[in-house]
Design a protein around this motif. Structure first.
Motif, mmCIF file in Angstrom:
data_model
loop_
_atom_site.group_PDB
_atom_site.id
_atom_site.type_symbol
_atom_site.label_atom_id
_atom_site.label_comp_id
_atom_site.label_asym_id
_atom_site.label_seq_id
_atom_site.Cartn_x
_atom_site.Cartn_y
_atom_site.Cartn_z
ATOM 1 N N PRO A 242 -22.740 19.508 -31.290
ATOM 2 C CA PRO A 242 -22.167 19.825 -30.413
ATOM 3 C C PRO A 242 -21.104 20.421 -29.790
ATOM 4 C CG PRO A 242 -20.922 18.994 -32.549
ATOM 5 C CD PRO A 242 -22.751 19.611 -32.581
ATOM 6 N N TYR A 243 -20.899 19.798 -28.550
ATOM 7 C CA TYR A 243 -19.825 20.484 -27.881
ATOM 8 C C TYR A 243 -18.764 19.505 -26.902
ATOM 9 C CZ TYR A 243 -22.749 25.345 -27.362
ATOM 10 O OH TYR A 243 -23.767 25.948 -28.358
ATOM 11 N N ALA A 244 -17.449 20.342 -26.647
ATOM 12 C CA ALA A 244 -16.590 19.429 -26.481
ATOM 13 C C ALA A 244 -15.574 19.945 -24.695
ATOM 14 C CB ALA A 244 -14.840 19.017 -26.940
ATOM 15 N N VAL A 245 -16.869 19.244 -23.433
ATOM 16 C CA VAL A 245 -16.218 19.504 -22.531
ATOM 17 C C VAL A 245 -15.298 19.115 -21.665
ATOM 18 C CG1 VAL A 245 -17.129 19.785 -20.513
ATOM 19 C CG2 VAL A 245 -18.874 19.757 -22.148
ATOM 20 N N GLN A 246 -14.185 19.589 -22.212
ATOM 21 C CA GLN A 246 -13.222 19.588 -21.072
ATOM 22 C C GLN A 246 -12.593 19.523 -20.009
ATOM 23 O OE1 GLN A 246 -10.199 19.910 -25.411
ATOM 24 N NE2 GLN A 246 -11.176 21.174 -24.370
ATOM 25 N N LEU A 247 -12.770 18.922 -18.714
ATOM 26 C CA LEU A 247 -12.605 19.188 -17.320
ATOM 27 C C LEU A 247 -11.472 18.938 -16.999
ATOM 28 C CD1 LEU A 247 -16.095 18.773 -16.050
ATOM 29 C CD2 LEU A 247 -15.286 20.652 -17.367
ATOM 30 N N VAL A 248 -10.641 19.028 -15.453
ATOM 31 C CA VAL A 248 -9.747 18.671 -14.734
ATOM 32 C C VAL A 248 -10.428 18.160 -13.385
ATOM 33 C CG1 VAL A 248 -7.557 18.792 -13.823
ATOM 34 C CG2 VAL A 248 -8.059 19.401 -16.402
ATOM 35 N N MET A 249 -10.188 17.067 -13.239
ATOM 36 C CA MET A 249 -10.707 17.384 -11.286
ATOM 37 C C MET A 249 -9.233 17.034 -10.870
ATOM 38 S SD MET A 249 -13.169 13.915 -10.439
ATOM 39 C CE MET A 249 -14.479 14.325 -11.345
ATOM 40 N N GLU A 250 -8.957 17.759 -9.590
ATOM 41 C CA GLU A 250 -8.346 17.858 -8.573
ATOM 42 C C GLU A 250 -8.643 17.114 -6.682
ATOM 43 O OE1 GLU A 250 -5.393 20.938 -10.990
ATOM 44 O OE2 GLU A 250 -7.586 21.392 -9.400
ATOM 45 N N ASP A 251 -8.314 16.461 -6.154
ATOM 46 C CA ASP A 251 -8.076 16.453 -5.022
ATOM 47 C C ASP A 251 -7.252 17.178 -3.971
ATOM 48 O OD1 ASP A 251 -5.572 15.432 -5.849
ATOM 49 O OD2 ASP A 251 -5.764 14.102 -4.776
ATOM 50 N N PHE A 252 -7.945 18.014 -3.127
ATOM 51 C CA PHE A 252 -7.345 18.584 -2.427
ATOM 52 C C PHE A 252 -7.214 18.658 -0.912
ATOM 53 C CE2 PHE A 252 -8.126 21.315 -5.965
ATOM 54 C CZ PHE A 252 -7.873 22.347 -5.885
ATOM 55 N N PRO A 253 -6.303 18.616 -0.084
ATOM 56 C CA PRO A 253 -5.725 18.310 0.651
ATOM 57 C C PRO A 253 -7.079 19.199 1.845
ATOM 58 C CG PRO A 253 -4.095 19.133 0.902
ATOM 59 C CD PRO A 253 -4.455 18.932 -0.216
ATOM 60 N N ARG A 254 -7.563 18.188 3.009
ATOM 61 C CA ARG A 254 -8.494 19.328 3.831
ATOM 62 C C ARG A 254 -7.274 19.809 5.375
ATOM 63 N NH1 ARG A 254 -13.480 17.960 2.990
ATOM 64 N NH2 ARG A 254 -13.931 16.748 1.227
ATOM 65 N N GLN A 255 -6.050 19.498 5.521
ATOM 66 C CA GLN A 255 -5.885 20.595 6.362
ATOM 67 C C GLN A 255 -4.376 19.929 5.942
ATOM 68 O OE1 GLN A 255 -5.526 17.536 9.560
ATOM 69 N NE2 GLN A 255 -4.394 16.421 8.772
ATOM 70 N N THR A 256 -2.543 20.994 5.694
ATOM 71 C CA THR A 256 -1.390 20.968 5.200
ATOM 72 C C THR A 256 -0.739 19.078 5.188
ATOM 73 O OG1 THR A 256 -1.128 23.427 6.254
ATOM 74 C CG2 THR A 256 0.780 21.987 5.735
ATOM 75 N N ILE A 257 -0.250 19.353 4.808
ATOM 76 C CA ILE A 257 0.176 17.705 4.338
ATOM 77 C C ILE A 257 1.433 17.432 4.015
ATOM 78 C CG2 ILE A 257 -1.988 16.378 4.288
ATOM 79 C CD1 ILE A 257 -1.308 15.450 1.714
ATOM 80 N N ASN A 258 2.349 17.209 3.955
ATOM 81 C CA ASN A 258 4.007 16.645 3.643
ATOM 82 C C ASN A 258 3.760 15.272 2.859
ATOM 83 O OD1 ASN A 258 4.995 19.393 4.866
ATOM 84 N ND2 ASN A 258 5.594 17.996 6.628
ATOM 85 N N LEU A 259 4.142 15.495 1.655
ATOM 86 C CA LEU A 259 4.186 14.401 0.696
ATOM 87 C C LEU A 259 6.209 14.188 0.996
ATOM 88 C CD1 LEU A 259 2.257 15.468 -2.851
ATOM 89 C CD2 LEU A 259 2.067 14.146 -0.661
ATOM 90 N N THR A 260 6.165 12.679 0.771
ATOM 91 C CA THR A 260 7.531 12.597 1.479
ATOM 92 C C THR A 260 7.765 11.285 0.353
ATOM 93 O OG1 THR A 260 7.697 12.638 3.576
ATOM 94 C CG2 THR A 260 9.532 11.352 2.595
ATOM 95 N N GLN A 261 9.233 11.589 -0.600
ATOM 96 C CA GLN A 261 10.012 10.803 -1.940
ATOM 97 C C GLN A 261 10.484 9.678 -1.248
ATOM 98 O OE1 GLN A 261 10.587 13.155 -4.930
ATOM 99 N NE2 GLN A 261 12.119 12.070 -5.872
ATOM 100 N N THR A 262 10.890 8.862 -1.940
ATOM 101 C CA THR A 262 11.410 8.013 -1.745
ATOM 102 C C THR A 262 13.226 8.063 -1.391
ATOM 103 O OG1 THR A 262 10.274 6.208 -2.518
ATOM 104 C CG2 THR A 262 13.041 5.703 -2.313
ATOM 105 N N SER A 263 13.182 9.361 -1.685
ATOM 106 C CA SER A 263 14.625 9.868 -1.505
ATOM 107 C C SER A 263 14.972 9.954 -0.368
ATOM 108 C CB SER A 263 14.744 10.971 -2.609
ATOM 109 O OG SER A 263 14.640 11.727 -3.155
ATOM 110 N N GLY A 264 14.075 10.698 0.449
ATOM 111 C CA GLY A 264 13.397 12.045 1.396
ATOM 112 C C GLY A 264 12.918 13.084 1.478
ATOM 113 N N SER A 265 12.730 13.079 0.207
ATOM 114 C CA SER A 265 13.045 14.511 0.277
ATOM 115 C C SER A 265 11.171 15.294 0.281
ATOM 116 C CB SER A 265 13.054 15.185 -1.599
ATOM 117 O OG SER A 265 12.629 14.374 -1.764
#
Length: 270
Positions: free
Chosen positions: A210-233
């Protein structure tokens, strides 16, 4: 030889002590007038026996939680997969982290993994490209995977991103600020591409087990984007910046004998 993933998965009937892996996905549900956000989090847990288990807050304000849990499937005294649907009300759309950690993985893993640790980064800030909160990649796992140890096998993990982002996979990192596993030693018999393709290499009998397989799956934007918080930052994300991340962890066992895909499918469905 490339084969569809489902034709290569076989529930492992070997004795195991505890943990078989986990996967988590999330999607935002509502943004309320006061800026609070309702987010639905779904996670599957694979253990030797059924039981109640939950994730805990790792970073940020994780809000309050209500949840329900059910059994997906089980084979008595062999394995049990449960799924938990958690609804969290968080005070804002600021990112937060969740962790699931304890011991122990299935016994005698060949890559010497004893304790388990899985981390999710929930990103809910509004995206400039969609005008909506981010949603994690969507995927799933079976309780355990078995492959013939004397055959080359290549297969793709199922992955979909509702926002249209590029989904990439990597092994977990135990030197990152969040420590994504404990430890993160990858299986020597597997190689992983960033496109979430796994390749199992033929190996000698001493590497079977047996082997423990420990992966991480991530999402990357296909173009530059901004993420905006409720505070406006705002924060800029380029095509090389991950937006969110989810764990994909499962148990793999290499066993002698080379079946073709039809044989594996028939055995799996018996």
């Amino acid at each position: 030889m490339s084969q569809p993933l489902l034709l290569l998965l076989l529930v492992c009937s070997s004795q195991a002590s505890h943990f078989y892996g986990t996967v988590m996905t999330y999607y935002p549900k509502n943004t309320n007038a006061d800026g609070s956000v309702t987010v639905v989090i779904r996670y599957k847990l694979n253990f030797h026996n059924c039981g109640f288990n939950s994730w805990t807050c790792l970073s940020g304000n994780c809000g309050s939680e209500t949840s329900v849990q059910g059994t997906v499937d089980e084979e008595s005294s062999i394995w049990c997969q449960t799924e938990r649907i958690s609804t969290r009300l968080v005070p804002s759309n600021a990112p937060f982290g969740l962790v699931f950690a304890s011991n122990s993985w299935i016994s005698n893993t060949k890559n010497n993994i004893v304790n388990w640790r899985a981390v999710t980064l929930v990103e809910l800030r509004n995206r400039s490209d969609t005008g909506q909160a981010n949603t994690s990649p969507q995927t799933t796992i079976l309780p355990a995977v078995r492959v013939p140890s004397n055959c080359q096998r290549d297969f793709n993990l199922l992955a979909f991103d509702p926002d249209g982002d590029e989904v990439r996979c990597r092994y977990g990192n135990d030197t990152s600020p969040l420590n994504e596993c404990n430890p993160c030693t990858p299986p020597s018999v597997l190689s992983l591409s960033s496109s979430c393709s796994l390749s199992f290499s033929p190996t000698i009998s001493s590497n079977e087990g047996p082997y423990a397989v420990q992966l991480v799956m991530e999402d990357f934007p296909r173009q530059t984007i901004n993420l905006t918080q409720t505070s406006g930052s705002q924060e800029e994300k380029t095509t090389i910046d991950a937006i969110s991340k989810i764990p994909v962890q499962f148990a793999l066992r290499g066993k002698i004998s080379c079946f073709d895909s039809l044989d594996l499918w028939l055995i799996f469905t018996e």
